[in-house]
Design a protein around this motif. Structure first.
Motif, short mmCIF file in Angstrom:
data_model
loop_
_atom_site.label_atom_id
_atom_site.label_comp_id
_atom_site.label_asym_id
_atom_site.label_seq_id
_atom_site.Cartn_x
_atom_site.Cartn_y
_atom_site.Cartn_z
N GLY A 328 0.81 -1.22 0.00
CA GLY A 328 0.00 0.00 0.00
C GLY A 328 0.84 1.26 0.00
N ARG A 329 1.97 1.22 -0.72
CA ARG A 329 2.95 2.30 -0.63
C ARG A 329 3.29 2.86 -2.01
N ILE A 330 3.44 4.19 -2.07
CA ILE A 330 3.96 4.86 -3.26
C ILE A 330 5.27 5.51 -2.86
N THR A 331 6.34 5.26 -3.61
CA THR A 331 7.65 5.84 -3.30
C THR A 331 8.17 6.59 -4.51
N LYS A 337 10.69 9.92 -0.97
CA LYS A 337 9.46 10.14 -0.19
C LYS A 337 8.49 8.99 -0.44
N SER A 338 7.91 8.47 0.63
CA SER A 338 6.91 7.41 0.52
C SER A 338 5.60 7.87 1.14
N ILE A 339 4.50 7.50 0.51
CA ILE A 339 3.17 7.77 1.03
C ILE A 339 2.46 6.42 1.19
N TYR A 340 1.94 6.16 2.38
CA TYR A 340 1.31 4.87 2.67
C TYR A 340 -0.21 5.00 2.59
N ASN A 341 -0.68 5.43 1.44
CA ASN A 341 -2.12 5.52 1.19
C ASN A 341 -2.33 5.33 -0.31
N GLU A 343 -4.53 3.61 -2.01
CA GLU A 343 -5.91 3.74 -2.49
C GLU A 343 -6.27 5.20 -2.73
N GLY A 344 -5.94 6.05 -1.75
CA GLY A 344 -6.23 7.47 -1.90
C GLY A 344 -5.44 8.10 -3.04
N PHE A 345 -4.19 7.69 -3.16
CA PHE A 345 -3.31 8.22 -4.21
C PHE A 345 -3.88 7.88 -5.59
N MET A 346 -4.29 6.63 -5.77
CA MET A 346 -4.84 6.20 -7.06
C MET A 346 -6.21 6.80 -7.34
N ASN A 347 -6.83 7.40 -6.31
CA ASN A 347 -8.10 8.12 -6.49
C ASN A 347 -7.88 9.61 -6.73
N GLY A 348 -6.63 9.97 -7.04
CA GLY A 348 -6.36 11.35 -7.43
C GLY A 348 -5.78 12.24 -6.36
N ASN A 349 -5.54 11.69 -5.15
CA ASN A 349 -5.00 12.51 -4.06
C ASN A 349 -3.47 12.55 -4.15
N ILE A 350 -2.96 13.23 -5.16
CA ILE A 350 -1.52 13.23 -5.43
C ILE A 350 -0.86 14.58 -5.17
N GLN A 351 -1.63 15.55 -4.66
CA GLN A 351 -1.08 16.90 -4.49
C GLN A 351 0.07 16.94 -3.49
N GLU A 352 0.00 16.12 -2.45
CA GLU A 352 1.08 16.10 -1.45
C GLU A 352 2.41 15.73 -2.10
N MET A 353 2.39 14.72 -2.96
CA MET A 353 3.61 14.31 -3.65
C MET A 353 4.09 15.40 -4.60
N ILE A 354 3.14 16.01 -5.33
CA ILE A 354 3.49 17.07 -6.27
C ILE A 354 4.13 18.25 -5.54
N ASN A 355 3.57 18.63 -4.39
CA ASN A 355 4.13 19.74 -3.62
C ASN A 355 5.54 19.43 -3.14
N SER A 356 5.76 18.21 -2.68
CA SER A 356 7.10 17.81 -2.22
C SER A 356 8.09 17.84 -3.37
N LEU A 357 7.66 17.38 -4.55
CA LEU A 357 8.54 17.39 -5.73
C LEU A 357 8.90 18.82 -6.12
N LYS A 358 7.92 19.70 -6.14
CA LYS A 358 8.17 21.09 -6.52
C LYS A 358 9.13 21.76 -5.56
N LYS A 359 8.99 21.44 -4.28
CA LYS A 359 9.85 22.05 -3.26
C LYS A 359 11.27 21.50 -3.32
N LEU A 360 11.40 20.18 -3.37
CA LEU A 360 12.74 19.56 -3.26
C LEU A 360 13.47 19.48 -4.59
N MET A 361 12.74 19.29 -5.70
CA MET A 361 13.42 19.18 -6.99
C MET A 361 14.00 20.52 -7.42
#
Length: 364
Positions: A328-331, A337-341, A343-361
């Protein structure tokens, strides 16, 4: 303040200096105002780095003077070392005062620099393609398509399928989307480019073994006709009957269009519209974006080679993210960065990852 605190501040500015140094070798990538701002910061930081070099030299000399005071028993040498240390401490004190004055005059102090691409506010073309894994990869293209479209709906963006090629059993071998929004469509999606890997048990697997499949995602900024002129004499146009959705009318007429840019050998297909003219226009939009992206990558690679600096070009061959269904993990491997949700991620809740990428990349 202690010298160690000063050294830490110097290190922060040094890191920012080298980050900006990487970006100012790409003047064509930024708007003039943004580039001038970066250049101004570069010059401000350059002064600090010069002082930092002198500071490190003085610290090294201080270390040597202390060594002679502790180890040398010759009174004359100890006297010279004592006077030298006194002078070094005075110089260090002067450097400290000058440094803090510069630090306080800089708007940069203790703030991160956000590097913005002048393409960030553009709309985007998103291309999804199956890779290794056969039918399972085609199914994963469909899953990622659903993930993105649900994300688009959440934030109010509109999308349209430009081209779709069905998989052998289910899913898609390839699908291309035209994504439009109020602002920063490309800026939010640009770090999605790369290989997306999935680890899961396929529905067709009777023994429950975990398989690994992969797809590629490419996000391109929308390029207008005035920005990328393409000579029609350089384009080979083919028409054929569409095989996708659209009903009997589409399948009975040669409304689908395939364009091949002869100099670059880039090929684009579009068959989603009933009108051949509309398919041609959409195919031209994709072709412009792909050629533009290829030219940008060539220029960045050339500058990178000349200066022996690696410049990221969003290489699609690089594995960027793993979707692990059993855990149940996206890395995201670029920012660890890993997110342990899942199901939520595959339902479109990807903004947290996008924000982290924009900040760190933007720091790399």
């Amino acid at each position: 303040m202690k010298k160690t605190s000063l050294k830490e501040k110097f290190e922060v500015f040094e890191k920012e200096f080298y980050k900006i140094s990487k970006y100012i070798i790409q003047p064509n990538k930024y708007e003039k105002i943004e580039y001038k701002r970066l250049l101004k910061k570069y010059k401000e930081l350059e002064n600090i780095i010069d002082i930092y070099d002198k500071y490190k030299e003085k610290l090294s000399s201080l270390h040597e003077a202390d060594f002679f005071l502790k180890k040398d028993y010759d009174p004359e040498m100890r006297k010279i070392a004592f006077l030298e240390k006194k002078k070094i401490l005075e110089d260090l004190s002067s450097i400290e005062k000058r440094s803090y004055h510069l630090f306080n005059s800089l708007s940069l102090i203790e703030k991160e620099i956000t590097i913005k691409d002048d393409h960030d506010n553009r709309n985007a073309i998103v291309e999804l393609r199956s890779g290794t894994g056969g039918n399972e990869a085609c199914l994963f293209v469909e899953d990622i398509l659903r993930m993105y479209t649900m994300y688009f709906k959440q934030i109010g963006w509109k999308y349209k399928i430009i081209h779709a090629q069905k998989g052998g059993i289910k899913g898609y071998k390839e699908i291309i989307l035209d994504v439009k929004g109020d602002k920063e469509v490309y800026g939010n999606l640009k770090f999605e480019s790369g290989v997306h890997r999935v680890q899961r048990v396929p529905k067709t697997e009777s023994q429950g073994r975990i398989h690994t499949s992969a797809i590629t995602v490419a996000v391109l900024p929308e390029i207008k006709d005035v920005e990328m002129k393409i000579s029609l004499s350089d384009i080979k146009k083919d028409t054929f009957r569409a095989s996708g959705s659209g009903g009997q009318h589409v399948n009975k007429t040669e409304s689908a269009v395939r364009l091949t840019h002869i100099p670059s050998k880039i090929t684009v297909e579009c068959q989603e519209e009933r009108s051949q003219h509309k398919n041609f226009e959409k195919a031209m939009n994709i072709l412009r974006s792909r050629i533009y992206q290829k030219e940008i990558e060539k220029k960045l690679q050339k500058r990178s080679t000349q200066r022996k600096i690696l410049v990221s070009t969003g290489d699609r061959s690089v594995k960027i993210r793993t979707y692990n269904y059993p855990k149940g993990r996206i890395t995201d491997h670029r920012i660890h960065k890993s997110i342990y949700n899942l199901e939520g991620f595959m339902n479109g809740n990807i903004q947290e990852m996008i924000n982290s990428l924009k900040k760190l990349m933007s720091k790399n």
